[in-house]
Design a protein around this motif. Structure first.
Motif, PDB file in Angstrom:
ATOM      1  N   HIS A 115       0.813  -1.217   0.000  1.00 15.35           N
ATOM      2  CA  HIS A 115       0.000   0.000   0.000  1.00 15.35           C
ATOM      3  C   HIS A 115       0.847   1.268   0.000  1.00 15.35           C
ATOM      4  CE1 HIS A 115      -3.511   2.457   0.547  1.00 15.35           C
ATOM      5  NE2 HIS A 115      -3.018   2.985   1.654  1.00 15.35           N
ATOM      6  N   PHE A 116       1.959   1.254   0.704  1.00 16.96           N
ATOM      7  CA  PHE A 116       2.837   2.427   0.740  1.00 16.96           C
ATOM      8  C   PHE A 116       3.321   2.763  -0.666  1.00 16.96           C
ATOM      9  CE2 PHE A 116       6.639   4.886   1.342  1.00 16.96           C
ATOM     10  CZ  PHE A 116       6.448   5.590   2.516  1.00 16.96           C
ATOM     11  N   LEU A 248       4.940   0.628   8.808  1.00 20.09           N
ATOM     12  CA  LEU A 248       4.909  -0.832   8.858  1.00 20.09           C
ATOM     13  C   LEU A 248       3.652  -1.381   8.200  1.00 20.09           C
ATOM     14  CD1 LEU A 248       6.289  -1.422  12.466  1.00 20.09           C
ATOM     15  CD2 LEU A 248       7.445  -1.917  10.310  1.00 20.09           C
ATOM     16  N   ALA A 249       2.511  -0.740   8.483  1.00 23.34           N
ATOM     17  CA  ALA A 249       1.266  -1.192   7.869  1.00 23.34           C
ATOM     18  C   ALA A 249       1.297  -0.988   6.361  1.00 23.34           C
ATOM     19  CB  ALA A 249       0.077  -0.453   8.478  1.00 23.34           C
ATOM     20  N   GLY A 250       1.895   0.104   5.914  1.00 19.51           N
ATOM     21  CA  GLY A 250       1.989   0.356   4.484  1.00 19.51           C
ATOM     22  C   GLY A 250       2.894  -0.626   3.768  1.00 19.51           C
ATOM     23  N   MET A 251       3.897  -1.152   4.485  1.00 19.63           N
ATOM     24  CA  MET A 251       4.797  -2.141   3.896  1.00 19.63           C
ATOM     25  C   MET A 251       4.226  -3.547   3.943  1.00 19.63           C
ATOM     26  SD  MET A 251       8.755  -1.385   4.952  1.00 19.63           S
ATOM     27  CE  MET A 251       8.451  -0.860   6.641  1.00 19.63           C
ATOM     28  N   LEU A 336      -1.367 -10.122   1.640  1.00 17.68           N
ATOM     29  CA  LEU A 336      -2.159  -9.990   0.421  1.00 17.68           C
ATOM     30  C   LEU A 336      -3.562  -9.475   0.718  1.00 17.68           C
ATOM     31  CD1 LEU A 336      -1.063 -13.210  -1.505  1.00 17.68           C
ATOM     32  CD2 LEU A 336      -0.465 -10.835  -2.046  1.00 17.68           C
ATOM     33  N   LEU A 337      -4.184  -9.994   1.777  1.00 17.02           N
ATOM     34  CA  LEU A 337      -5.548  -9.575   2.102  1.00 17.02           C
ATOM     35  C   LEU A 337      -5.592  -8.122   2.566  1.00 17.02           C
ATOM     36  CD1 LEU A 337      -6.929 -12.760   3.917  1.00 17.02           C
ATOM     37  CD2 LEU A 337      -7.490 -11.939   1.625  1.00 17.02           C
ATOM     38  N   THR A 338      -4.685  -7.761   3.479  1.00 13.63           N
ATOM     39  CA  THR A 338      -4.696  -6.384   3.990  1.00 13.63           C
ATOM     40  C   THR A 338      -4.298  -5.386   2.907  1.00 13.63           C
ATOM     41  OG1 THR A 338      -2.467  -6.777   4.871  1.00 13.63           O
ATOM     42  CG2 THR A 338      -4.300  -7.018   6.404  1.00 13.63           C
ATOM     43  N   ALA A 339      -3.351  -5.770   2.049  1.00 13.82           N
ATOM     44  CA  ALA A 339      -2.968  -4.889   0.948  1.00 13.82           C
ATOM     45  C   ALA A 339      -4.133  -4.701  -0.015  1.00 13.82           C
ATOM     46  CB  ALA A 339      -1.759  -5.451   0.211  1.00 13.82           C
ATOM     47  N   ALA A 340      -4.873  -5.783  -0.267  1.00 16.94           N
ATOM     48  CA  ALA A 340      -6.027  -5.686  -1.166  1.00 16.94           C
ATOM     49  C   ALA A 340      -7.085  -4.740  -0.609  1.00 16.94           C
ATOM     50  CB  ALA A 340      -6.621  -7.070  -1.403  1.00 16.94           C
ATOM     51  N   VAL A 341      -7.317  -4.828   0.687  1.00 19.12           N
ATOM     52  CA  VAL A 341      -8.316  -3.952   1.314  1.00 19.12           C
ATOM     53  C   VAL A 341      -7.867  -2.495   1.250  1.00 19.12           C
ATOM     54  CG1 VAL A 341      -9.414  -3.352   3.506  1.00 19.12           C
ATOM     55  CG2 VAL A 341      -9.236  -5.743   2.827  1.00 19.12           C
ATOM     56  N   ARG A 344      -7.836  -1.220  -2.394  1.00 20.38           N
ATOM     57  CA  ARG A 344      -9.208  -0.992  -2.863  1.00 20.38           C
ATOM     58  C   ARG A 344      -9.757   0.319  -2.310  1.00 20.38           C
ATOM     59  NH1 ARG A 344     -14.412  -2.343  -0.868  1.00 20.38           N
ATOM     60  NH2 ARG A 344     -15.940  -2.697  -2.538  1.00 20.38           N
ATOM     61  N   ALA A 345      -9.397   0.620  -1.053  1.00 16.80           N
ATOM     62  CA  ALA A 345      -9.891   1.848  -0.421  1.00 16.80           C
ATOM     63  C   ALA A 345      -9.364   3.088  -1.141  1.00 16.80           C
ATOM     64  CB  ALA A 345      -9.493   1.880   1.056  1.00 16.80           C
ATOM     65  N   ILE A 346      -8.070   3.121  -1.471  1.00 13.85           N
ATOM     66  CA  ILE A 346      -7.533   4.317  -2.127  1.00 13.85           C
ATOM     67  C   ILE A 346      -8.036   4.429  -3.562  1.00 13.85           C
ATOM     68  CG2 ILE A 346      -5.389   3.250  -2.959  1.00 13.85           C
ATOM     69  CD1 ILE A 346      -3.964   5.859  -2.363  1.00 13.85           C
ATOM     70  N   ILE A 347      -8.263   3.282  -4.227  1.00 10.09           N
ATOM     71  CA  ILE A 347      -8.797   3.321  -5.589  1.00 10.09           C
ATOM     72  C   ILE A 347     -10.218   3.854  -5.597  1.00 10.09           C
ATOM     73  CG2 ILE A 347      -9.562   1.829  -7.480  1.00 10.09           C
ATOM     74  CD1 ILE A 347      -7.014   0.157  -6.977  1.00 10.09           C
TER      75      ILE A 347
END
Length: 450
Positions: A115-116, A248-251, A336-341, A344-347
Motif C-alpha cells: 500500500h505504501f 509498517l502497515a503500508g509495507m 495480500l488480504l490487507t494490501a487488497a483492502v 481498494r480503499a484508495i482506488i
C-alpha cells in the motif's frame, strides 16, 4: 531464472501499472496541487531549479508537471510517478532474482501491491521516482558486492544518486544508508584496510554530486528570500510512533506482521539483511535527534525497499522448514488480504478527490463560480482542479464577505463546522471528500442558502 519466470514478473509489473492507473484518478490533493501551481508560476525549467525555494518542490516531478501543462488530466500529471513505481517492481525483482525465482516473483508481488508503494506511486510527487533511483542503486551495489573484483560501478551509482536527489531530497538518507551498508560488508569480507578505500572510491562521485546539489539549492534559496517549509512540526514521540505504525502497515499490510518476520529473519546471512538492519536505524536516529516533521511516514520512504527485499528473501527460505512454513504462509496471506483492502480503499476514495468540488461547481454553476476559502493554502486544489477540468473559477481574495461558494479544508481529524455561518450568511454542504490512506485532503464545499 527461466523465461517463464520473467514473463510472470512482467505480468505482475503490468498489473501493478494498472493498479496505479486506477489509483491515480481524481483531482490533485493539496501537496500535488501546490506543485502544479508552482510549476506554472515559474514557467521555465530554470525557474523550477532555482526559483521555487520550497520543500514541496520535488524537481523532476515539478518539471514533469510543467511539461504536461495545467490542463492535463490528473492521470497524465501523475504519469511520472506511475511509470517510475511500475519500473521499480521489475528492478526489485531483478535484485531478488539473484537469490532464485521464488524470491523474484515474491518481490514483484510485494512491490506491486504494497500500500505504501501504491500510494506514492500514483500521485504527482517525487517519492516514486526517488524510490526507483534508490532501488536501482541497491541493484547496482548488490551486484558489485557479489563480485567485488569487478570494476566499481561508480558512474552508474552517481547517475542514480543524481536522479534520486533531483526527484526527492530524502534520497540523501538512502545514500547514507547505502554507504554504511557497503562499509560494513566490505570491512567484514576484506578488512577495513581494503573495505574503507573501496567504499570511498565507490561513493566519492555520488557524494560530490549530492553536495553540489545541496549547495546549489541553498544558494538559490539565499538569493530568493530563504528556504520555505510548508509544514514544520516539532518532534513528538506520539506522532513518531504513529508514523512507524503507518510505515509498517503500508509495507507489510499489518504492523503485527513485523514480529513473525523478525523471528524468520534471525540468522539470515544474506547481505540484504545488513542493509535492512541499517535502514531500520534511520527512523530511530531521526527520533533521537528530535528532528522536525519526524511524524511524517513518507520521510522514511527509503526504509521500505530494503525491508521488503529482505522479506521476500526470507519467506521462500522459511518454506523449507515444517514449522516456519506455516508462519510464512500466514504472513503472505495476511499481507495480500490487507494490501487488497487498503489498495481498494484508495482506488475508490482517490485521496478525497478534490476534483469533485470543481465538478460539483460545474454542475450547479456551469457558467463559472467565485469561491472563498478558509485558508489561503486551499486555493491550490481549486486552481489545479479548475485548470484540469477547464472550468472558469476564481478564488476570492478575502473570506469575508464570503462568496456564494465556500471551501473548507482541514488537517486530519479536525472538525468541520456543524452549522456553517460566515459573515452573516448561512451555508449548506453540497460536496465533501475524506481521504482513506496515507495522503489526501479533507474538504467540504458549501453553498450559500438563499
Amino acid at each position: 531464472m527461466r523465461r517463464e519466470h520473467w514473463l510472470w514478473i512482467v505480468g505482475i509489473a503490468l498489473a501493478g501499472l494498472v493498479l496505479r492507473c486506477f489509483a491515480a484518478r481524481g483531482g490533485l490533493w493539496l501537496d500535488e496541487a501546490w506543485s502544479a501551481v508552482f510549476a506554472q508560476e515559474v514557467a521555465t525549467p530554470a525557474g523550477v531549479l532555482f526559483q521555487i525555494n520550497h520543500d514541496n518542490n520535488h524537481h523532476l516531478n515539478t518539471l514533469w508537471l510543467q511539461l504536461v501543462g495545467p490542463a492535463a488530466p490528473p492521470i497524465l500529471q501523475r504519469a511520472l510517478s506511475i511509470v517510475s513505481s511500475s519500473a521499480t517492481i521489475v528492478v526489485a525483482a531483478a535484485i531478488a532474482a539473484r537469490r532464485g525465482p521464488a524470491p523474484a516473483i515474491c518481490a514483484a508481488v510485494a512491490f506491486a501491491v504494497a500500500h505504501f508503494l501504491l500510494t506514492y506511486g500514483a500521485e504527482a510527487r517525487g517519492y516514486a521516482p526517488m524510490l526507483l533511483a534508490c532501488v536501482s542503486a541497491i541493484a547496482i551495489i548488490d551486484g558489485w558486492l557479489a563480485d567485488p573484483t569487478r570494476p566499481k560501478p561508480s558512474s552508474a551509482l552517481t547517475i542514480a544518486a543524481l536522479l534520486g536527489c533531483l526527484a526527492q531530497a530524502t534520497m540523501m538518507f538512502a545514500l547514507v544508508i547505502l554507504t554504511l551498508w557497503v562499509t560494513v560488508e566490505r570491512c567484514r569480507n576484506a578488512g577495513w584496510r581494503k573495505g574503507l578505500p573501496d567504499t570511498i572510491a565507490l561513493f566519492a562521485p555520488a557524494a560530490a554530486v549530492a553536495v553540489l546539489l545541496v549547495a546549489g539549492a541553498w544558494a538559490a534559496a539565499a538569493g530568493g528570500g530563504g528556504f520555505h517549509i510548508g509544514n514544520r512540526e516539532p518532534h513528538d514521540w506520539l506522532k513518531w510512533s504513529d508514523a512507524m505504525r503507518q510505515l509498517l502497515a503500508g509495507m507489510f499490510g499489518a504492523t503485527i506482521l513485523a514480529v513473525p518476520l523478525l523471528y524468520l529473519a534471525r540468522g539470515t546471512s544474506d547481505r540484504l539483511a545488513t542493509l535492512a538492519l541499517i535502514a531500520c536505524a534511520l527512523p530511530l536516529a531521526v527520533a533521537l535527534l528530535a528532528l522536525p516533521n519526524s511524524g511524517a511516514a513518507r520521510y522514511y520512504a527509503v526504509v521500505v525497499p530494503p525491508l521488503l527485499l529482505l522479506t521476500v528473501i526470507i519467506l521462500p527460505m522459511a518454506w523449507n522448514h515444517p514449522v516456519k512454513r506455516w508462519i510464512a504462509a500466514a504472513i503472505s496471506l495476511t499481507f495480500l488480504l490487507t494490501a487488497a483492502v487498503a489498495d481498494r480503499a484508495i482506488i475508490r476514495n482517490l485521496r478525497g478527490d478534490p476534483g469533485r468540488a470543481v465538478a460539483t461547481l460545474a454542475r450547479v454553476a456551469p457558467g463559472g463560480a467565485i469561491v472563498s476559502v478558509d485558508y489561503s493554502r486551499s486555493s491550490a486544489i481549486l486552481i489545479a482542479a479548475a485548470r484540469s477540468q477547464r472550468y472558469s473559477l476564481t478564488v476570492a481574495e478575502t473570506a469575508c464577505p464570503p462568496a456564494r461558494f465556500h471551501l473548507v479544508e482541514r488537517d486530519g481529524d479536525t472538525r468541520f463546522p456543524d452549522r456553517p455561518f460566515w459573515c452573516g450568511r448561512t451555508y449548506r454542504e453540497i460536496a465533501r471528500g475524506d481521504p482513506a490512506g496515507l495522503s489526501g485532503t479533507h474538504w467540504r464545499l458549501y453553498g450559500a442558502m438563499r
